[in-house]
Design a protein around this motif. Structure first.
Motif, PDB file in Angstrom:
ATOM      1  N   GLN B 326      -9.328   0.175  16.200  1.00 41.37           N
ATOM      2  CA  GLN B 326     -10.448   0.882  16.380  1.00 41.37           C
ATOM      3  C   GLN B 326     -10.127   2.428  16.909  1.00 41.37           C
ATOM      4  O   GLN B 326     -10.431   3.464  16.138  1.00 41.37           O
ATOM      5  CB  GLN B 326     -11.291   0.347  17.554  1.00 41.37           C
ATOM      6  CG  GLN B 326     -12.580   1.168  17.685  1.00 41.37           C
ATOM      7  CD  GLN B 326     -13.609   0.290  18.424  1.00 41.37           C
ATOM      8  OE1 GLN B 326     -14.601  -0.135  18.060  1.00 41.37           O
ATOM      9  NE2 GLN B 326     -13.513   0.332  19.994  1.00 41.37           N
ATOM     10  N   ARG B 327      -9.200   2.397  17.797  1.00 43.61           N
ATOM     11  CA  ARG B 327      -8.979   3.697  18.478  1.00 43.61           C
ATOM     12  C   ARG B 327      -8.039   4.855  17.255  1.00 43.61           C
ATOM     13  O   ARG B 327      -8.211   5.837  17.355  1.00 43.61           O
ATOM     14  CB  ARG B 327      -8.043   3.831  19.571  1.00 43.61           C
ATOM     15  CG  ARG B 327      -7.622   4.741  20.402  1.00 43.61           C
ATOM     16  CD  ARG B 327      -8.588   5.612  20.982  1.00 43.61           C
ATOM     17  NE  ARG B 327      -9.800   5.104  21.408  1.00 43.61           N
ATOM     18  CZ  ARG B 327     -10.832   5.748  21.607  1.00 43.61           C
ATOM     19  NH1 ARG B 327     -11.089   6.901  21.217  1.00 43.61           N
ATOM     20  NH2 ARG B 327     -11.959   5.283  22.151  1.00 43.61           N
ATOM     21  N   TYR B 351     -12.019   2.905   8.909  1.00 42.08           N
ATOM     22  CA  TYR B 351     -12.962   2.623   9.959  1.00 42.08           C
ATOM     23  C   TYR B 351     -14.077   1.532   9.689  1.00 42.08           C
ATOM     24  O   TYR B 351     -14.305   0.768  10.549  1.00 42.08           O
ATOM     25  CB  TYR B 351     -13.600   4.241  10.210  1.00 42.08           C
ATOM     26  CG  TYR B 351     -14.332   4.095  11.537  1.00 42.08           C
ATOM     27  CD1 TYR B 351     -14.092   3.705  12.632  1.00 42.08           C
ATOM     28  CD2 TYR B 351     -15.651   4.924  11.281  1.00 42.08           C
ATOM     29  CE1 TYR B 351     -14.789   3.948  13.868  1.00 42.08           C
ATOM     30  CE2 TYR B 351     -16.397   5.121  12.230  1.00 42.08           C
ATOM     31  CZ  TYR B 351     -16.078   4.293  13.459  1.00 42.08           C
ATOM     32  OH  TYR B 351     -16.751   4.595  14.761  1.00 42.08           O
ATOM     33  N   LEU B 352     -14.562   1.581   8.471  1.00 39.14           N
ATOM     34  CA  LEU B 352     -15.708   0.820   8.022  1.00 39.14           C
ATOM     35  C   LEU B 352     -15.403  -0.731   8.198  1.00 39.14           C
ATOM     36  O   LEU B 352     -16.089  -1.608   8.243  1.00 39.14           O
ATOM     37  CB  LEU B 352     -15.758   0.946   6.614  1.00 39.14           C
ATOM     38  CG  LEU B 352     -16.840   2.069   6.333  1.00 39.14           C
ATOM     39  CD1 LEU B 352     -17.167   2.421   4.847  1.00 39.14           C
ATOM     40  CD2 LEU B 352     -18.403   2.213   7.318  1.00 39.14           C
ATOM     41  N   ARG B 353     -13.955  -1.057   8.215  1.00 38.87           N
ATOM     42  CA  ARG B 353     -13.220  -2.352   8.401  1.00 38.87           C
ATOM     43  C   ARG B 353     -13.178  -2.883   9.963  1.00 38.87           C
ATOM     44  O   ARG B 353     -12.518  -3.829  10.135  1.00 38.87           O
ATOM     45  CB  ARG B 353     -12.316  -2.658   7.628  1.00 38.87           C
ATOM     46  CG  ARG B 353     -12.775  -2.916   6.128  1.00 38.87           C
ATOM     47  CD  ARG B 353     -11.629  -2.320   5.063  1.00 38.87           C
ATOM     48  NE  ARG B 353     -12.206  -2.457   3.748  1.00 38.87           N
ATOM     49  CZ  ARG B 353     -13.196  -1.866   2.975  1.00 38.87           C
ATOM     50  NH1 ARG B 353     -13.410  -0.799   3.495  1.00 38.87           N
ATOM     51  NH2 ARG B 353     -13.609  -2.208   1.895  1.00 38.87           N
ATOM     52  N   THR B 354     -13.110  -1.849  10.766  1.00 38.82           N
ATOM     53  CA  THR B 354     -13.018  -2.043  12.225  1.00 38.82           C
ATOM     54  C   THR B 354     -13.694  -3.190  12.933  1.00 38.82           C
ATOM     55  O   THR B 354     -12.863  -4.047  13.464  1.00 38.82           O
ATOM     56  CB  THR B 354     -12.801  -0.842  13.238  1.00 38.82           C
ATOM     57  OG1 THR B 354     -14.342  -0.388  13.061  1.00 38.82           O
ATOM     58  CG2 THR B 354     -11.948   0.233  12.723  1.00 38.82           C
ATOM     59  N   LYS B 355     -14.832  -3.136  12.586  1.00 39.16           N
ATOM     60  CA  LYS B 355     -15.716  -4.456  13.298  1.00 39.16           C
ATOM     61  C   LYS B 355     -15.446  -5.726  12.860  1.00 39.16           C
ATOM     62  O   LYS B 355     -15.506  -6.755  13.415  1.00 39.16           O
ATOM     63  CB  LYS B 355     -17.113  -3.900  13.202  1.00 39.16           C
ATOM     64  CG  LYS B 355     -17.626  -2.665  14.183  1.00 39.16           C
ATOM     65  CD  LYS B 355     -17.365  -3.124  15.525  1.00 39.16           C
ATOM     66  CE  LYS B 355     -16.966  -1.729  16.380  1.00 39.16           C
ATOM     67  NZ  LYS B 355     -16.730  -2.265  17.833  1.00 39.16           N
ATOM     68  N   ALA B 356     -15.331  -5.596  11.366  1.00 40.81           N
ATOM     69  CA  ALA B 356     -15.077  -7.135  10.964  1.00 40.81           C
ATOM     70  C   ALA B 356     -13.814  -7.625  11.464  1.00 40.81           C
ATOM     71  O   ALA B 356     -13.952  -8.690  11.783  1.00 40.81           O
ATOM     72  CB  ALA B 356     -15.163  -7.018   9.460  1.00 40.81           C
ATOM     73  N   GLU B 358     -12.287  -6.771  14.339  1.00 41.87           N
ATOM     74  CA  GLU B 358     -12.335  -7.000  15.623  1.00 41.87           C
ATOM     75  C   GLU B 358     -13.227  -8.453  16.137  1.00 41.87           C
ATOM     76  O   GLU B 358     -12.595  -9.012  17.087  1.00 41.87           O
ATOM     77  CB  GLU B 358     -13.517  -5.909  16.602  1.00 41.87           C
ATOM     78  CG  GLU B 358     -13.764  -5.935  17.797  1.00 41.87           C
ATOM     79  CD  GLU B 358     -14.449  -4.939  18.477  1.00 41.87           C
ATOM     80  OE1 GLU B 358     -14.661  -3.595  17.791  1.00 41.87           O
ATOM     81  OE2 GLU B 358     -14.946  -4.869  19.425  1.00 41.87           O
ATOM     82  N   PHE B 359     -14.091  -8.635  15.281  1.00 43.02           N
ATOM     83  CA  PHE B 359     -14.889  -9.891  15.615  1.00 43.02           C
ATOM     84  C   PHE B 359     -14.114 -11.211  15.005  1.00 43.02           C
ATOM     85  O   PHE B 359     -14.787 -12.512  15.441  1.00 43.02           O
ATOM     86  CB  PHE B 359     -16.324  -9.587  15.469  1.00 43.02           C
ATOM     87  CG  PHE B 359     -16.985  -8.667  16.460  1.00 43.02           C
ATOM     88  CD1 PHE B 359     -16.800  -8.665  17.512  1.00 43.02           C
ATOM     89  CD2 PHE B 359     -17.491  -7.588  15.825  1.00 43.02           C
ATOM     90  CE1 PHE B 359     -17.244  -7.728  18.483  1.00 43.02           C
ATOM     91  CE2 PHE B 359     -17.880  -6.449  16.310  1.00 43.02           C
ATOM     92  CZ  PHE B 359     -17.910  -6.680  17.799  1.00 43.02           C
TER      93      PHE B 359
END
Lengths: 399, 378, 399, 378
Positions: B326-327, B351-356, B358-359
């Motif tokens: 993310q950073r 960036y658009l793939r960071t949250k997928a 992460e979780f």
């Protein structure tokens, strides 16, 4: 020392809250700049602008003769805080006109310009929407490096060049343009003038720059032999850079309170969500919310202090930069921590915020995807920190 | 100690990189985001021909007898190119078949997977969106030779094109929520009552909601032991977390390289912006963090490879990867200035793939908790 | 890929642990550089140095002819990790001699110099203790700016000038001195030579620079017409800057593993303390320990990777800088979070670590008070990040 | 809204600053660190003559009828000059006498304090080193007209020179640890069984261990109600936290100014180091954080002043002050380079006081918890 608002401000706050309850759909929540992206959102924003104008709020701090009502900066702060909090669209009408074109015209504009443009902005009509042509492909942080030319030919200026990252250009009727009028000046800063360009002029082309999250906020604007009358010049020829530095302070000053209002809302929504889902019982969630709450309250005090300084008739110097950097930091934290709280649900595309998987109307996600871009749009944090260093701390130039 | 890849591993890495460089341009990624399937069938076939799907299978099941490190190398490169494909979910499913499947299941499924003939996925998460056992509410009720599945799974990758699902269900209510869980193999084509809907994620990465409305599954299609399914889930989360980390390392590395190149090229105030300390020191920090993360993840993978998976290292890796990926993306965008904000510039795709990422297989806090448990034990 | 140590290294590890159990008082724990401060600590450190020398550990990676035993870099890493972990004093004998004077002499020294000085260092005796004279009042980060002069007069150099932040100067028998030998060189970097100075020479004055926490680590060293024979020159005249850049890499390379070992110990002690006091049941304490554990393990991998690179015969470039910055970050976190865990008890002066209010033998507090200074002593993090940027990422110079 | 000090407040601020600038040089601070008493008696008398001790008292008790903001201004300046003195503990004690004392107590004690004739302190913390009510173990057992105190207090500032102590003791064991607590006023000179030992803190700031061995206190010397002492403690913690924040703001501001001056003067690579972004941006961040903190603290103090103390704001202020003061000192030392590490440079004096300030009236985590409780209520 006194940290409460006057009765007048509190009464205004109530009025605006009532307005928000009446005019906005239930659960309404949005992110700054987002409203410019989609046609239906923009249409709704403009319908609200009209109503804000009717209430006299849109340009409340302007003198009455130009469509304002001479409200105090404190009233304006309350208005901006509340409109940020409730996500009242159209408050800024694409930002430029309300936030700095108007104030700059009042400082540097001719009588004719004031009479023509100020009431248009104050009206909340589409013809009062402006965009700002500063950035160019090779002039971002280094703004004085612009190349767009405006050549005087008899009683006209002929403009050629390209602007970029122009927000709201696809919505604007007018462009507040920085162009080179004296390419041979000894210093870069002495080359620049400000011109008003009708976006309907022949030779103006707007090219959308859609961002990675699918929002259409920025544009490229091409000027190809665009002719404007000499009366389009604002203030003095080749003094544009100095005029703009002043208007930049306005730009940043006015973003502070609405940024705070918006951040406070996100915080409140996250607290509410955490309580409803029992996440609030988790210690790590409690800590995160507490940390965010501290930052948001600090932001409130900082933007209030800036307003207070202006209300005493002093020109803010580093404060708007300070408040912008702080706002960026708070929004980054809200976005990162907010998505952590929402967990896997934060993956939902905010352009599908009405989907049944979306939480908090997608506002946390849209902040997450947009905050790096929003923070860049009015100058990078590096540039702002240079300003804080030079003007707040008296340090030597670092770039 | 040896930080190097073996000669064969280097060849594998190079060949994967060359393939993806050719086949998986960023325009291709953008195209596949809009594509209904979300992956390229032709590319999938080629990947199978390159024997990627069977990389860790024994020869008897059509594999090439590679190990977990080989698989990690593959996935790291996929992360670097953000390849949109059901490879991850398929290979993770096949790892659990290999570990928990009976001989019949292995013979039946693995060769098909190796040939690229079947797409598999994991139906694990539900509305609590956690990986805690208490989140498994989907019920499996025994009825003669079958189980009846009732419930809803969320964020199931590529379920809309999957041939088979591994479904984690609750077969009985026990005191400990980890008990009473069973994993089922569901054949999508032969099953009624299954409804799949693609969830509109920001990354357009085809995660689905899968609704089970009186879905019948034969008792033969239980993976592992009835009621002991949490072992399988745990296995999946361990392997999944490490592979996801590798993918994130690849992605972070790609973003760092982009930002670094941009910082060398972009001139402001008559100097490349990379010569400003504010930019240069940020890049130096990103670089250090990514290197440290990579070795941490390699170590966790190596422990799995030598047969001693370490929950401590796995959790350290995932907690750190979540932060670093993310950073890196956020700073990568910032270094690019406004250009980084556009659809045309590649950094936003990451960036658009960071949250997928992460979780997937545990958020930071859950892994921190796991680390504390391990420290307490020590 | 292989992340386990060989049998040889594991056996050595056990040997060192046994040594630590036998030779150190129960619960022994200290902070790097601290041992130089007080006479009794220094005496104890030197007694251990002697024993380390007898075991062949002190300079284990040196060739046998100079008092080493040609150990591998992996053995040396294990030795440094363990001595950092157990806080074995005297491992570095004031750092300079063992860590870079020795290796530099092997690269650039004359036969005579090697034969004279290397066995002295390897002996673990007080006559093998060195200090390093690089920094001056106006040459800190900008090291090439030094002013101390060494003028050739017949077969001697006459030295005049002032060094500062010289650690262990009050303990050292020899000084590894950088001085200007060619003030008229076109470039600053071509002016400098390295000389060996006997600290007992006439004209050498050592002035203690006690730090705010009461530790005597640094000194000022004044050179007033100090005469040394021409044979004191190390390597080529005016090539000193280039020689030093190489030895700087050694300096940093050797600090990595002991830094990790030390940090791991602090972490383990804090975990133990938290368990004993039941603080471990608090969620925030658990999270903090977990976060520190991640960083410490990352550090282990980073310093191992540097050793691995050197073990392949490659010269480390940016890696020692990377490891130093990382170590500083880890120590900062351990110090800040560690004192948070100890709470009000962390106020106890570590110079009174035997008081009954002291926890963990004062090691967390002493780290807290010393870490900002320790991190500066071998180059600021800004300078290290410049090196990472230039050599790790190929970025242009930023200073 | 008005961020300004009133005219009188500005005069007060200037006069305090001028006085301390003259009387409390850093050499004086160093001298007092070594001094057994830890404060300067002559300076103390002058402070009393300047009417600082009675700044918030009504005229009838020898005060000057100032308010909490005046007191905050005083303390902020003391923080700026890191004045070693028992002012803080004396004034905090007197605030609680003013709030909870009966008329007799006020008449007896306040005029003496105003004249600088008595030093007071707070014996609150025990071996748990928390401010939780459960940490109060010191027992007070009623015996006829007296109470017998048994136990040990820790980190009691200036107890070795104090004339009177406010002692928080447990008079009964109740279900809720906040019940059954009573605050006693102990006259040191007239009391037997009291043992005071100065704890060797890094800041040499004369915090003491106070041991109570069968100490007798008359029932007249209860402050407030028996068993309801937690109200008094809570009052003390609220006021103490805000005043400690003000002190920290003053200290942080002083460090920022030193670092900023140094960055302008110190030349490396032929440029003042303040022109390097790595330094300049760090200073800009410190500056912003300190300004934000200051206003947050002013707001919390103002709420107390208008009679609506806000636990939320107080906890926000203290949590933030803990972070900002420490961070400012660490970066301040770093900006000074090796010079900042020496005893001669002033920045280290501030750094040595970070931990005492951080743990006084609540550490960061305890205030975070309080904030969460307030958010939950809202």
């Amino acid at each position: 020392m006194d940290f409460k608002f006057g009765e007048k401000e509190e009464a205004l706050r109530e009025e605006i809250r009532e307005f928000a309850r009446e005019e906005l759909p239930p659960g309404w929540l949005t992110v700054m700049l987002e409203e410019e992206s989609r046609d239906e959102d923009w249409a709704f924003a403009m319908s609200i602008s009209k109503k804000l104008s009717e209430r006299g709020w849109l340009t409340m701090s302007w003198p009455e003769e130009y469509g304002g009502k001479g409200a105090s900066l404190w009233e304006q702060l309350v208005y901006l805080e509340e409109s940020g909090y409730w996500g009242i669209p159209g408050t800024m009408m694409g930002i430029s006109g309300v936030a700095w074109v108007g104030p700059s015209l009042m400082m540097y504009g001719s009588e004719e310009q004031k009479e023509k443009y100020l009431p248009l902005i104050a009206s909340g009509e589409p013809d009062g929407v402006w965009c700002t042509g500063y950035s160019e492909p090779n002039a971002g942080s280094d703004f004085a490096n612009i190349q767009t030319r405006a050549v005087r030919e008899e009683d006209e200026y002929v403009i050629n060049g390209q602007k970029t990252w122009t927000s709201a250009a696809h919505r604007a009727r007018w462009c507040w343009l920085a162009a080179v009028t004296n390419p041979n000046a000894p210093k870069k800063h002495q080359r620049i003038s400000v011109l008003i360009v009708d976006m309907k002029s022949k030779g103006v082309t707007v090219n959308p720059l859609v961002n990675y999250a699918g929002y259409h906020i920025f544009n490229e604007v091409f000027f190809d032999d665009v002719r404007v009358p000499e009366s389009s010049l604002v203030g003095e020829e080749n003094r544009g850079w100095y005029q703009l530095m002043t208007s930049l302070a306005y730009e940043r000053g006015s973003l502070g309170p609405s940024g705070y209002g918006y951040n406070k809302r996100i915080l409140d929504e996250l607290v509410r969500y955490a309580k409803e889902t029992n996440l609030f019982q988790k210690h790590e969630i409690r800590c995160k919310l507490a940390d965010m709450a501290i930052e948001v309250e600090m932001q409130r005090m900082l933007v209030s202090q800036t307003t207070w300084k202006m209300s005493k008739g002093e020109m803010p110097t580093y404060e708007p930069s300070r408040d912008k950097v702080f706002n960026d930091k708070v929004q980054e934290r809200l976005a990162i921590t907010g998505t952590e709280i929402l967990g896997a649900y934060s993956q939902i595309d905010p352009l599908h915020r009405d989907s049944r998987w979306s939480k908090l109307r997608g506002c946390v996600e849209s902040l997450y995807w947009l905050f790096p871009g929003i923070s860049i749009s009015a100058g990078t944090d590096e540039i702002e920190k240079n300003i804080i260093g030079q003007f707040g701390l008296g340090l030597p130039k670092s770039y | 100690m040896d930080f190097d890849l073996s000669g064969d591993q280097k060849i594998l890495q190079t060949s994967v990189r060359e393939f993806l460089n050719k086949e998986c341009s960023k325009d291709k990624v953008r195209e596949l985001e809009e594509d209904e399937r979300g992956y390229d069938i032709e590319m999938w076939k080629k990947m199978a021909e390159l024997e990627w799907m069977g990389v860790v299978f024994p020869e008897e099941y059509g594999g090439t007898e590679g190990d977990f490190i080989d698989l990690m190398i593959l996935v790291e490169e996929m992360g670097r190119y953000i390849l949109p494909s059901p490879f991850f979910s398929t290979i993770l499913s096949s790892l659990s078949i290999l570990e928990y499947g009976d001989e019949g299941q292995k013979e039946k499924f693995l060769p098909k997977i190796a040939k690229g003939e079947e797409i598999w996925t994991l139906a694990l998460m539900e509305s609590s969106v956690t990986y805690e056992a208490s989140g498994i509410k989907l019920r499996a009720i025994p009825e003669k030779e079958e189980y009846i599945l009732e419930g809803t799974k969320l964020f199931v990758p590529y379920a809309h094109v999957a041939d088979r699902l591994l479904v984690v269900a609750r077969t009985s209510e026990e005191k400990n929520p980890k008990d009473g869980i069973t994993v089922f193999i569901v054949d999508v084509a032969k099953t009624k009552g299954l409804e799949v809907e693609v969830i509109p994620t920001a990354a357009h990465d085809k995660q689905c909601e899968v609704r089970f409305d009186h879905v019948k599954v034969s008792k033969d299609n239980v993976l592992g032991d009835v009621g002991r399914g949490w072992d399988v889930v745990n296995f999946i989360i361990q392997r999944g977390a490490v592979l996801k980390c590798a993918e994130m390392v690849g992605g972070a590395q790609a973003v760092l390289e982009m930002a670094n190149d941009y910082a060398k090229e972009r001139v402001q105030f008559d100097r490349p912006i990379g010569s400003f300390q504010a930019i240069q020191h940020k890049l130096a920090d990103m670089f250090t963090e990514i290197e440290g993360l990579r070795y941490l993840v390699y170590e966790a993978a190596w422990m799995i490879n030598v047969g001693s998976p370490s929950d401590l290292l796995i959790s350290m890796g995932k907690a750190k990867a979540n932060e670093v990926y993310q950073r890196t993306c956020i700073e990568g965008i910032r270094i690019h200035g406004a250009i980084g904000f556009t659809r045309e510039e590649d950094v936003g795709l990451y960036y658009l793939r960071t949250k997928a990422a992460e979780f997937a297989f545990g958020d930071t806090d859950s892994h921190r908790k796991q680390i504390a448990i391990e420290l307490e034990r020590s």
